[in-house]
Motif scaffolding. Structure first.
Motif, PDB file in Angstrom:
ATOM      1  N   GLU A   1       0.826  -1.210   0.000  1.00 50.63           N
ATOM      2  CA  GLU A   1       0.000   0.000   0.000  1.00 50.63           C
ATOM      3  C   GLU A   1       0.860   1.259   0.000  1.00 50.63           C
ATOM      4  O   GLU A   1       0.552   2.232  -0.678  1.00 50.63           O
ATOM      5  N   GLN A   2       1.976   1.243   0.741  1.00 52.12           N
ATOM      6  CA  GLN A   2       2.827   2.427   0.806  1.00 52.12           C
ATOM      7  C   GLN A   2       3.613   2.659  -0.486  1.00 52.12           C
ATOM      8  O   GLN A   2       4.163   3.731  -0.684  1.00 52.12           O
ATOM      9  N   ASP A   3       3.638   1.681  -1.396  1.00 54.61           N
ATOM     10  CA  ASP A   3       4.305   1.844  -2.690  1.00 54.61           C
ATOM     11  C   ASP A   3       3.383   2.477  -3.732  1.00 54.61           C
ATOM     12  O   ASP A   3       3.832   2.828  -4.823  1.00 54.61           O
ATOM     13  N   LEU A   4       2.101   2.601  -3.416  1.00 55.21           N
ATOM     14  CA  LEU A   4       1.091   3.056  -4.376  1.00 55.21           C
ATOM     15  C   LEU A   4       0.584   4.446  -4.013  1.00 55.21           C
ATOM     16  O   LEU A   4       0.463   4.777  -2.837  1.00 55.21           O
ATOM     17  N   THR A   5       0.275   5.244  -5.045  1.00 54.41           N
ATOM     18  CA  THR A   5      -0.378   6.538  -4.832  1.00 54.41           C
ATOM     19  C   THR A   5      -1.566   6.654  -5.775  1.00 54.41           C
ATOM     20  O   THR A   5      -1.498   6.243  -6.935  1.00 54.41           O
ATOM     21  N   VAL A   6      -2.637   7.193  -5.247  1.00 53.23           N
ATOM     22  CA  VAL A   6      -3.844   7.466  -6.026  1.00 53.23           C
ATOM     23  C   VAL A   6      -4.139   8.939  -5.837  1.00 53.23           C
ATOM     24  O   VAL A   6      -4.297   9.406  -4.713  1.00 53.23           O
ATOM     25  N   GLU A   7      -4.209   9.668  -6.944  1.00 54.69           N
ATOM     26  CA  GLU A   7      -4.385  11.119  -6.867  1.00 54.69           C
ATOM     27  C   GLU A   7      -5.381  11.569  -7.930  1.00 54.69           C
ATOM     28  O   GLU A   7      -5.371  11.070  -9.046  1.00 54.69           O
ATOM     29  N   SER A   8      -6.212  12.512  -7.569  1.00 53.91           N
ATOM     30  CA  SER A   8      -7.187  13.078  -8.501  1.00 53.91           C
ATOM     31  C   SER A   8      -6.907  14.566  -8.649  1.00 53.91           C
ATOM     32  O   SER A   8      -6.883  15.289  -7.654  1.00 53.91           O
ATOM     33  N   ARG A   9      -6.699  15.005  -9.905  1.00 52.21           N
ATOM     34  CA  ARG A   9      -6.492  16.435 -10.153  1.00 52.21           C
ATOM     35  C   ARG A   9      -6.776  16.751 -11.612  1.00 52.21           C
ATOM     36  O   ARG A   9      -6.519  15.942 -12.500  1.00 52.21           O
ATOM     37  N   ASP A  10      -7.314  17.929 -11.831  1.00 52.05           N
ATOM     38  CA  ASP A  10      -7.591  18.438 -13.181  1.00 52.05           C
ATOM     39  C   ASP A  10      -8.376  17.449 -14.039  1.00 52.05           C
ATOM     40  O   ASP A  10      -8.080  17.262 -15.209  1.00 52.05           O
ATOM     41  N   GLY A  11      -9.365  16.803 -13.444  1.00 55.54           N
ATOM     42  CA  GLY A  11     -10.212  15.895 -14.214  1.00 55.54           C
ATOM     43  C   GLY A  11      -9.539  14.581 -14.576  1.00 55.54           C
ATOM     44  O   GLY A  11     -10.015  13.868 -15.456  1.00 55.54           O
ATOM     45  N   GLN A  12      -8.433  14.266 -13.924  1.00 56.86           N
ATOM     46  CA  GLN A  12      -7.738  13.011 -14.187  1.00 56.86           C
ATOM     47  C   GLN A  12      -7.537  12.247 -12.891  1.00 56.86           C
ATOM     48  O   GLN A  12      -7.380  12.837 -11.824  1.00 56.86           O
ATOM     49  N   LEU A  13      -7.508  10.941 -13.010  1.00 53.54           N
ATOM     50  CA  LEU A  13      -7.152  10.075 -11.895  1.00 53.54           C
ATOM     51  C   LEU A  13      -5.784   9.501 -12.227  1.00 53.54           C
ATOM     52  O   LEU A  13      -5.592   8.918 -13.295  1.00 53.54           O
ATOM     53  N   LEU A  14      -4.830   9.690 -11.334  1.00 51.33           N
ATOM     54  CA  LEU A  14      -3.468   9.210 -11.530  1.00 51.33           C
ATOM     55  C   LEU A  14      -3.196   8.112 -10.517  1.00 51.33           C
ATOM     56  O   LEU A  14      -3.331   8.325  -9.305  1.00 51.33           O
ATOM     57  N   ILE A  15      -2.845   6.941 -11.015  1.00 55.83           N
ATOM     58  CA  ILE A  15      -2.468   5.817 -10.165  1.00 55.83           C
ATOM     59  C   ILE A  15      -1.020   5.497 -10.479  1.00 55.83           C
ATOM     60  O   ILE A  15      -0.673   5.241 -11.631  1.00 55.83           O
ATOM     61  N   ALA A  16      -0.184   5.531  -9.459  1.00 55.67           N
ATOM     62  CA  ALA A  16       1.246   5.297  -9.666  1.00 55.67           C
ATOM     63  C   ALA A  16       1.751   4.302  -8.640  1.00 55.67           C
ATOM     64  O   ALA A  16       1.236   4.212  -7.520  1.00 55.67           O
ATOM     65  N   GLY A  17       2.771   3.564  -9.035  1.00 49.38           N
ATOM     66  CA  GLY A  17       3.403   2.611  -8.137  1.00 49.38           C
ATOM     67  C   GLY A  17       4.905   2.669  -8.310  1.00 49.38           C
ATOM     68  O   GLY A  17       5.394   2.671  -9.438  1.00 49.38           O
ATOM     69  N   LYS A  18       5.602   2.751  -7.202  1.00 49.57           N
ATOM     70  CA  LYS A  18       7.056   2.757  -7.241  1.00 49.57           C
ATOM     71  C   LYS A  18       7.548   1.895  -6.098  1.00 49.57           C
ATOM     72  O   LYS A  18       7.281   2.198  -4.938  1.00 49.57           O
ATOM     73  N   ARG A  19       8.224   0.842  -6.443  1.00 46.70           N
ATOM     74  CA  ARG A  19       8.683  -0.111  -5.431  1.00 46.70           C
ATOM     75  C   ARG A  19      10.170   0.068  -5.216  1.00 46.70           C
ATOM     76  O   ARG A  19      10.951   0.120  -6.160  1.00 46.70           O
ATOM     77  N   GLU A  20      10.531   0.154  -3.962  1.00 44.17           N
ATOM     78  CA  GLU A  20      11.944   0.240  -3.614  1.00 44.17           C
ATOM     79  C   GLU A  20      12.534  -1.162  -3.677  1.00 44.17           C
ATOM     80  O   GLU A  20      11.931  -2.117  -3.192  1.00 44.17           O
ATOM     81  N   PRO A  21      13.708  -1.312  -4.314  1.00 47.59           N
ATOM     82  CA  PRO A  21      14.317  -2.644  -4.388  1.00 47.59           C
ATOM     83  C   PRO A  21      14.648  -3.172  -2.996  1.00 47.59           C
ATOM     84  O   PRO A  21      15.133  -2.432  -2.146  1.00 47.59           O
ATOM     85  N   GLN A  22      14.347  -4.442  -2.782  1.00 49.01           N
ATOM     86  CA  GLN A  22      14.587  -5.050  -1.474  1.00 49.01           C
ATOM     87  C   GLN A  22      15.468  -6.284  -1.651  1.00 49.01           C
ATOM     88  O   GLN A  22      15.004  -7.338  -2.067  1.00 49.01           O
ATOM     89  N   GLY A  23      16.730  -6.135  -1.371  1.00 46.27           N
ATOM     90  CA  GLY A  23      17.640  -7.264  -1.427  1.00 46.27           C
ATOM     91  C   GLY A  23      17.733  -7.914  -2.791  1.00 46.27           C
ATOM     92  O   GLY A  23      17.810  -9.125  -2.889  1.00 46.27           O
ATOM     93  N   GLU A  24      17.669  -7.118  -3.854  1.00 48.67           N
ATOM     94  CA  GLU A  24      17.712  -7.674  -5.204  1.00 48.67           C
ATOM     95  C   GLU A  24      19.027  -8.400  -5.474  1.00 48.67           C
ATOM     96  O   GLU A  24      19.076  -9.321  -6.263  1.00 48.67           O
ATOM     97  N   GLY A  25      20.120  -7.958  -4.841  1.00 55.77           N
ATOM     98  CA  GLY A  25      21.423  -8.547  -5.092  1.00 55.77           C
ATOM     99  C   GLY A  25      21.521  -9.992  -4.643  1.00 55.77           C
ATOM    100  O   GLY A  25      22.269 -10.775  -5.203  1.00 55.77           O
ATOM    101  N   GLU A  26      20.756 -10.385  -3.628  1.00 53.37           N
ATOM    102  CA  GLU A  26      20.847 -11.743  -3.112  1.00 53.37           C
ATOM    103  C   GLU A  26      19.847 -12.696  -3.748  1.00 53.37           C
ATOM    104  O   GLU A  26      19.894 -13.881  -3.499  1.00 53.37           O
ATOM    105  N   ARG A  27      18.967 -12.200  -4.612  1.00 48.23           N
ATOM    106  CA  ARG A  27      17.970 -13.044  -5.275  1.00 48.23           C
ATOM    107  C   ARG A  27      18.454 -13.393  -6.677  1.00 48.23           C
ATOM    108  O   ARG A  27      18.885 -12.534  -7.425  1.00 48.23           O
ATOM    109  N   HIS A  28      18.368 -14.670  -7.020  1.00 49.60           N
ATOM    110  CA  HIS A  28      18.768 -15.139  -8.355  1.00 49.60           C
ATOM    111  C   HIS A  28      17.560 -15.812  -9.004  1.00 49.60           C
ATOM    112  O   HIS A  28      17.155 -16.902  -8.604  1.00 49.60           O
TER     113      HIS A  28
END
Length: 158
Positions: free
Chosen positions: A60-87
């Motif tokens: 939930e904290q990676d997602l944003t929902v925003e309404s402005r100027d007649g548009q709905l903006l849904i965005a998601g940005k995930r912070e990498p978590q231990g990507e170096g150790e995953r194969h």
């Protein structure tokens, strides 16, 4: 044939240039719209809608929902978590950042958002202001209309 000429509409309508512009933009951007993440738009009631976006792997904290100027903006940005150790042997779940924009019609606004089973649900409602709702005008007959018209004229001159 994907080109439409809306100029005949401009001759007999007022205020629909925004609609024509939206249709032009939708036709031009039809192929440019990214396919990630997939989404559904459904009508859930007479004046209620829901947009559901697949957000597997996002919190939930990676997602944003925003309404402005007649548009709905849904965005998601995930912070990498231990990507170096995953194969990965196969990586089919895309966890890349995204941004989806939805053009909202007049008087449509988001009222709630929640995540459930890997989907982000955004509920929307259309609320037409009282001043814009249809209203019935009483039709006066004979003498009553003359008296009302006389009172209106007298009131305007005072």
């Amino acid at each position: 044939m994907r080109n439409f000429d809306f100029s005949p509409l401009y001759r007999s309508t007022v205020g629909f240039d925004r609609l024509a512009g939206l249709m032009d933009a939708a036709m031009a951007g039809e192929t440019a719209q990214p396919a990630y993440p997939p989404y559904n738009i459904e009508k859930t009631g007479e004046s209620a809608y829901r947009i559901s976006v697949a957000v597997a792997g996002f919190r939930e904290q990676d997602l944003t929902v925003e309404s402005r100027d007649g548009q709905l903006l849904i965005a998601g940005k995930r912070e990498p978590q231990g990507e170096g150790e995953r194969h990965f042997l196969h990586r089919g779940i895309a966890e890349r950042a995204f941004e989806r924009r939805f053009q909202l019609a007049d008087h449509v606004r988001p009222v709630a958002a929640r995540t459930e089973n890997g989907l982000l649900h955004v509920d929307l409602v259309r609320e037409v202001p009282e001043a814009l709702r249809p209203r019935r005008i009483e039709i006066a007959t004979g003498r009553h209309s003359e008296a009302t018209e006389t009172k209106a004229i007298e009131g305007a001159t005072e």
